[in-house]
Design a protein around this motif. Structure first.
Motif: not given
Length: 372
Positions: A138, A186, A189-190, A193, A213, A217, A224, A228, A232, A299
């Protein structure tokens, strides 16, 4: 946790229940993994930014030419950006390490068990290096993505400078590049996640967990992302309230009341200012440790919910609780077959006289007697 698909209330309530019933162990993990690094990052960032600002103003006053002043301003701005972005980025990477023990504890709470500190460490055996590899991957992806968008921004600026465009075009280029980078990061990342919860619960490798993952999703991206984003925003608001003393201390350390650094710039921040900064950083870190645990639990519950919906995980958990089989209900499993969509009703047949399905037999009198 109810053994059925989870709603938003189930996810949030489950996260707070997990934290409340094993707060001591989870806070210990959070403090050791992210708390120390987060506190050091906040103290160093606050003190260094204040010192940079004071030194920049004093250096600009003593600069002999405009080129020297431009060099000083550019160097200070670069160091300021590195402190403002680099240290929070490192702290965010360490939160990735925290997600693994939080996911393990959440899985144990789903099974009705309470994990200890050593128990969580033991359940992560064989999976720790995968978590480390994913966090480092990452970090590399973040640096690469940032470099790509930085090159794009420099290209836009060079093109606009060659055409002698106005300042508004430079500002528009910066906004477009920033929005593009935010959207791409973004989205990635989703989609990824659930990678660390998958590694921690299923024991998959790095790339297999990333693919899992991506599959989980699929068809649930906006749900999701929305949950999130909500979590956040809630926790960021809590951290911002706790960071108010730190912001007040930053005002005094950075010399806002003496912006040219004529009185305090050379002597540096006072002892009491440093004490207030450290205390404020500890308060922010304490709140951040709690929110990190809650975010990781949310999560993990979202990943479990997606497995319930796509793999029938609730049935395996119920069978494990009743009979002990399977021994590990969170082990990788095949996805449930997708139900074919129902066929719509066809056009109705018009009403009308139906053809007779039988013919009426003609009745005949019985014949009595028979051959003798």
């Amino acid at each position: 946790m109810p053994l059925r698909p989870l709603g938003l209330g189930d996810v949030l309530g489950g996260a707070f229940t997990v934290f409340r019933r094993n707060a001591r162990v989870l806070l210990l993990w959070s403090f050791l993994v992210t708390g120390v690094v987060g506190a050091l990052a906040k103290v160093v960032s606050t003190l260094a930014q204040g010192g940079l600002q004071s030194r920049m103003f004093s250096s600009l006053d003593s600069a002999g030419s405009s080129s020297d002043a431009a060099s000083i301003a550019a160097g200070t701005a670069t160091a300021f950006v590195l402190l403002s972005v680099g240290l929070p980025f490192v702290a965010a990477l360490f939160r990735g390490f925290l997600l693994a023990p939080v996911a393990v504890d959440t899985g144990q709470r789903v099974l009705g068990r309470r994990a200890t500190f050593r128990g969580i460490w033991g359940l992560l055996a064989g999976r720790r290096w995968s978590v480390v590899a994913w966090v480092l991957l990452q970090a590399a992806a973040g640096v690469l993505l940032g470099g790509v968008f930085l090159v794009l921004f420099i290209g836009f600026v060079a093109g606009l400078a060659g055409s002698r465009a106005s300042f508004g075009w430079f500002l528009l280029a910066a906004v477009v590049v920033a929005l593009g980078g935010g959207v791409v990061s973004t989205w990635l990342a989703t989609k990824f996640a659930f990678t660390i919860p998958t590694i921690a619960l299923e024991g998959r490798g790095v790339f297999s967990a990333a693919a899992q993952s991506w599959r989980l999703t699929r068809g649930a991206f906006w749900r999701t992302f929305g949950i999130m984003l909500l979590v956040t925003a809630m926790f960021a608001f809590a951290v911002s309230i706790a960071s108010f003393p730190l912001q007040v201390a930053t005002v005094f350390v950075s010399g806002v009341f003496d912006p040219l650094g004529q009185t305090s710039g050379s002597s540096g921040p006072g002892v009491w200012s440093v004490v207030v900064v450290v205390l404020g950083a500890l308060l922010v870190t304490a709140v951040q440790c709690v929110t990190d645990v809650l975010s990781g639990s949310v999560l993990t519950l979202l990943a479990i919910d997606r497995r319930i919906r796509t793999e029938g995980l609730d049935q395996r958990i119920a069978a494990h609780l009743d009979t002990g089989q399977p021994a590990d209900p969170f082990a990788p499993a095949e996805a449930l077959p997708v139900r074919p969509p129902q066929q719509p009703w066809g056009p109705q047949q018009p009403w009308g006289p139906q053809p007779p399905q039988w013919q009426q037999q003609q009745w005949a009198p019985p014949q009595w007697g028979g051959p003798r």
